[in-house]
Write an enzyme that holds these catalytic residues in place. Structure first.
Site, PDB file in Angstrom:
ATOM      1  CG  HIS A 193       0.424   6.186  -0.701  1.00  0.00           C
ATOM      2  ND1 HIS A 193      -0.654   6.921  -1.127  1.00  0.00           N
ATOM      3  CD2 HIS A 193      -0.043   5.389   0.296  1.00  0.00           C
ATOM      4  CE1 HIS A 193      -1.720   6.591  -0.429  1.00  0.00           C
ATOM      5  NE2 HIS A 193      -1.375   5.655   0.444  1.00  0.00           N
ATOM      6  CG  HIS A 235      -1.806   1.165   1.336  1.00  0.00           C
ATOM      7  ND1 HIS A 235      -3.097   1.177   0.864  1.00  0.00           N
ATOM      8  CD2 HIS A 235      -1.595   2.402   1.863  1.00  0.00           C
ATOM      9  CE1 HIS A 235      -3.632   2.361   1.098  1.00  0.00           C
ATOM     10  NE2 HIS A 235      -2.741   3.123   1.702  1.00  0.00           N
ATOM     11  CD  GLU A 236       1.757   3.508   3.630  1.00  0.00           C
ATOM     12  OE1 GLU A 236       2.013   4.640   3.158  1.00  0.00           O
ATOM     13  OE2 GLU A 236       0.680   3.241   4.181  1.00  0.00           O
TER      14      GLU A 236
END
Length: 158
Positions: free
Chosen positions: A71, A67-68
């Site tokens: 980003h 998820h990170e």
């Protein structure tokens, strides 16, 4: 697992799932409470909440890292890196990154009790519950215009 092992894991996941190297730092941050991790825009680094690894294990940790990294890679390529952006949604779906992480058990998340300030109207007897104090010299009842009288501070009873 320590920061060195985390850095190695993040670099491996970045190459396997995204095909792009991760060139910044990944560390555990013990001060994170309500989130599994965060990508720092200014430095490009990633911080991970160690509690999620301790409670839920490596599978949850890998999901948070993916998820990170979504980003990270989108921001580095100047594309839409926010949760609301279509670029982010598409990339997260394609690499199997979760939208949210599994919540920690209640005992792990320390919640402060909510304190309420209670005021009663002197005319109509309506009870007002507020989280912040109200200046009774300045404010009056919104229903009848009567003066407010401080009752007591109440904890989580509403």
């Amino acid at each position: 697992m320590d920061d060195i092992q985390l850095q190695k894991l993040v670099e491996e996941i970045s190459m396997q799932s995204f095909g792009i190297p991760f060139k910044h730092q990944a560390t555990f941050n013990k001060r994170l409470r309500t989130t599994g991790g965060r990508y720092l825009l200014q430095s490009g680094n990633i911080e991970i909440n160690k509690k999620y690894f301790d409670v839920h294990g490596e599978k949850e940790l890998i999901g948070i890292i993916k998820h990170e990294l979504c980003h990270y890679h989108l921001h580095q390529n100047k594309k839409g890196y926010q949760h609301k952006d279509q670029d982010f949604k598409n990339l997260a779906k394609s690499v199997g990154a979760p939208r949210y992480c599994t919540p920690l058990p209640e005992s792990e998340v320390r919640k402060q009790p909510t304190m309420y300030h209670c005021y009663r109207c002197s005319k109509c007897r309506f009870l007002y519950k507020r989280k912040k104090r109200v200046n009774t010299n300045r404010y009056v009842c919104g229903k009848c215009g009567g003066r407010l009288i401080k009752v007591d501070v109440v904890e989580n009873s509403f």
